[in-house]
Design a protein around this motif. Structure first.
Motif, PDB file in Angstrom:
ATOM      1  N   THR A 146       0.834  -1.205   0.000  1.00 17.31           N
ATOM      2  CA  THR A 146       0.000   0.000   0.000  1.00 17.31           C
ATOM      3  C   THR A 146       0.866   1.251   0.000  1.00 17.31           C
ATOM      4  OG1 THR A 146      -1.750  -1.161   1.219  1.00 17.31           O
ATOM      5  CG2 THR A 146      -1.798   1.246   1.257  1.00 17.31           C
ATOM      6  N   ALA A 147       1.943   1.246   0.810  1.00 18.06           N
ATOM      7  CA  ALA A 147       2.824   2.406   0.880  1.00 18.06           C
ATOM      8  C   ALA A 147       3.545   2.646  -0.437  1.00 18.06           C
ATOM      9  CB  ALA A 147       3.831   2.219   2.013  1.00 18.06           C
ATOM     10  N   LEU A 153      -2.001   7.732   0.682  1.00 21.34           N
ATOM     11  CA  LEU A 153      -2.945   6.868   1.383  1.00 21.34           C
ATOM     12  C   LEU A 153      -2.279   6.233   2.596  1.00 21.34           C
ATOM     13  CD1 LEU A 153      -5.648   5.405   1.664  1.00 21.34           C
ATOM     14  CD2 LEU A 153      -4.783   3.679   0.055  1.00 21.34           C
ATOM     15  N   ALA A 154      -1.021   5.833   2.449  1.00 20.95           N
ATOM     16  CA  ALA A 154      -0.293   5.224   3.568  1.00 20.95           C
ATOM     17  C   ALA A 154      -0.171   6.204   4.731  1.00 20.95           C
ATOM     18  CB  ALA A 154       1.093   4.778   3.105  1.00 20.95           C
ATOM     19  N   LYS A 155       0.053   7.481   4.429  1.00 18.46           N
ATOM     20  CA  LYS A 155       0.139   8.483   5.494  1.00 18.46           C
ATOM     21  C   LYS A 155      -1.206   8.661   6.181  1.00 18.46           C
ATOM     22  CE  LYS A 155       3.996  11.196   3.640  1.00 18.46           C
ATOM     23  NZ  LYS A 155       4.420  12.519   3.134  1.00 18.46           N
ATOM     24  N   ARG A 156      -2.293   8.665   5.384  1.00 19.88           N
ATOM     25  CA  ARG A 156      -3.617   8.828   5.993  1.00 19.88           C
ATOM     26  C   ARG A 156      -3.977   7.631   6.863  1.00 19.88           C
ATOM     27  NH1 ARG A 156      -4.997  10.949   0.811  1.00 19.88           N
ATOM     28  NH2 ARG A 156      -5.981   8.970   0.234  1.00 19.88           N
ATOM     29  N   ASP A 175       7.822   3.698  10.200  1.00 19.07           N
ATOM     30  CA  ASP A 175       8.276   4.568   9.121  1.00 19.07           C
ATOM     31  C   ASP A 175       9.487   5.353   9.608  1.00 19.07           C
ATOM     32  OD1 ASP A 175       8.631   6.246   7.001  1.00 19.07           O
ATOM     33  OD2 ASP A 175       6.777   7.389   7.302  1.00 19.07           O
ATOM     34  N   LEU A 176      10.666   5.020   9.098  1.00 22.23           N
ATOM     35  CA  LEU A 176      11.882   5.668   9.557  1.00 22.23           C
ATOM     36  C   LEU A 176      11.941   7.142   9.181  1.00 22.23           C
ATOM     37  CD1 LEU A 176      12.886   2.792  10.232  1.00 22.23           C
ATOM     38  CD2 LEU A 176      15.145   3.531   9.486  1.00 22.23           C
ATOM     39  N   ASN A 177      11.158   7.562   8.206  1.00 22.28           N
ATOM     40  CA  ASN A 177      11.209   8.960   7.766  1.00 22.28           C
ATOM     41  C   ASN A 177      10.330   9.894   8.598  1.00 22.28           C
ATOM     42  OD1 ASN A 177      13.016   8.505   5.633  1.00 22.28           O
ATOM     43  ND2 ASN A 177      11.360   7.828   4.301  1.00 22.28           N
ATOM     44  N   VAL A 233       9.712   0.657   7.080  1.00 21.63           N
ATOM     45  CA  VAL A 233       9.065   1.103   5.848  1.00 21.63           C
ATOM     46  C   VAL A 233       9.500   2.537   5.616  1.00 21.63           C
ATOM     47  CG1 VAL A 233       6.977   1.936   6.993  1.00 21.63           C
ATOM     48  CG2 VAL A 233       6.852   1.200   4.604  1.00 21.63           C
ATOM     49  N   PHE A 234       9.560   2.931   4.360  1.00 21.75           N
ATOM     50  CA  PHE A 234      10.077   4.248   4.001  1.00 21.75           C
ATOM     51  C   PHE A 234       9.059   4.985   3.146  1.00 21.75           C
ATOM     52  CE2 PHE A 234      13.532   1.302   4.688  1.00 21.75           C
ATOM     53  CZ  PHE A 234      14.363   1.987   5.549  1.00 21.75           C
ATOM     54  N   ILE A 235       8.312   5.868   3.788  1.00 19.81           N
ATOM     55  CA  ILE A 235       7.267   6.632   3.096  1.00 19.81           C
ATOM     56  C   ILE A 235       7.827   8.045   2.853  1.00 19.81           C
ATOM     57  CG2 ILE A 235       4.919   7.526   3.231  1.00 19.81           C
ATOM     58  CD1 ILE A 235       4.254   5.193   5.071  1.00 19.81           C
ATOM     59  N   PRO A 236       7.843   8.502   1.612  1.00 17.19           N
ATOM     60  CA  PRO A 236       8.401   9.834   1.314  1.00 17.19           C
ATOM     61  C   PRO A 236       7.674  10.946   2.058  1.00 17.19           C
ATOM     62  CG  PRO A 236       7.938   8.580  -0.697  1.00 17.19           C
ATOM     63  CD  PRO A 236       7.344   7.819   0.419  1.00 17.19           C
TER      64      PRO A 236
END
Length: 236
Positions: A146-147, A153-156, A175-177, A233-236
């Motif tokens: 999904t991310a 969507l992953a952030k929401r 999320d390391l970011n 997981v790494f979400i921008p």
């Protein structure tokens, strides 16, 4: 390595003790209301008890003490400024009896009236440890897809952010970011120093794109790379 549990913010025990102390003080003030008001607060106190806990003895006490106070006030009130001696005696007897007896009664039932509500027991299906681990791994894989497909969507959904209120179960991803310091430190091999390094790097150079980038610039032992790959997981 089992799945990480949900992140729980540290409890403020001093604040909880202060809150509980004031709550206990309030219940004692409630119990002493008849004594502090010369019996006139007894009906209010028993009505409060009845609203919180249905009990025949409480109903009886409410009726009896209300009737006593009403009788005493009526006896002295009908004669105006110069009531007879018997009316004065009746009034002061009813006030004294109501003040003392009702206060003693309220002290006896205080803990029952102001007991915290019982927690509702929700039956939970018992799973074996392997089933729990496999389920968490499937949830992590689903959340990662999904991310990758839709970062917004992953952030929401709060993927990788166990510190946020959410309903989506990502299996324990972090999320390391974007995760705060305590969440980063919950990862295997991530110390407070390395967690601060991660936050400083993201702030100065932008988000990480993979675990390989993290291992190159952050002081984390390579022995933890396999475990980190499972949970990061790494979400921008």
């Amino acid at each position: 390595m089992t799945a990480l549990g949900p992140y729980v913010p540290p409890l403020d025990h001093d604040k909880n003790r202060t809150r509980n102390g004031w709550a206990r003080f309030g219940t004692y003030m409630w119990a002493f209301m008849p004594l502090l008001t010369c019996g006139f607060g007894a009906p209010i106190a028993f009505a409060t008890a009845l609203a919180r806990r249905r009990d025949n003895l409480t109903v009886t006490a409410l009726v009896v003490h209300s009737a006593l106070m009403l009788a005493g006030c009526t006896a002295i009130g009908v004669y105006g400024e110069y009531p007879p001696l018997w009316a004065d005696v009746l009034f002061y007897c009813t006030v004294g009896i109501t003040s003392l007896v009702s206060t003693a009664h309220l002290l006896l039932i205080r803990s029952a009236v102001w007991a915290p509500p019982e927690r509702v027991h929700v039956p939970v299906a018992r799973l074996s440890s392997m089933e729990v681990v496999d389920r968490a791994r499937r949830l992590r894989d689903q959340a990662r897809r999904t991310a990758e497909a839709d970062p917004m969507l992953a952030k929401r959904l709060g993927i990788g952010r166990p510190d946020l209120p959410r309903q989506f179960d990502d299996g324990g991803l972090v999320d390391l970011n974007h995760a705060p310091l305590p969440v980063l430190m919950s990862l295997p091999g991530v110390t407070e120093r390395s967690a601060r390094q991660i936050q400083d790097w993201v702030e100065q150079s932008g988000p990480f794109g993979s675990l390989g980038e993290v291992m190159l610039v952050i002081e984390i032992s390579p022995t933890f790379e396999h475990h980190l790959r499972e949970y990061c997981v790494f979400i921008p």
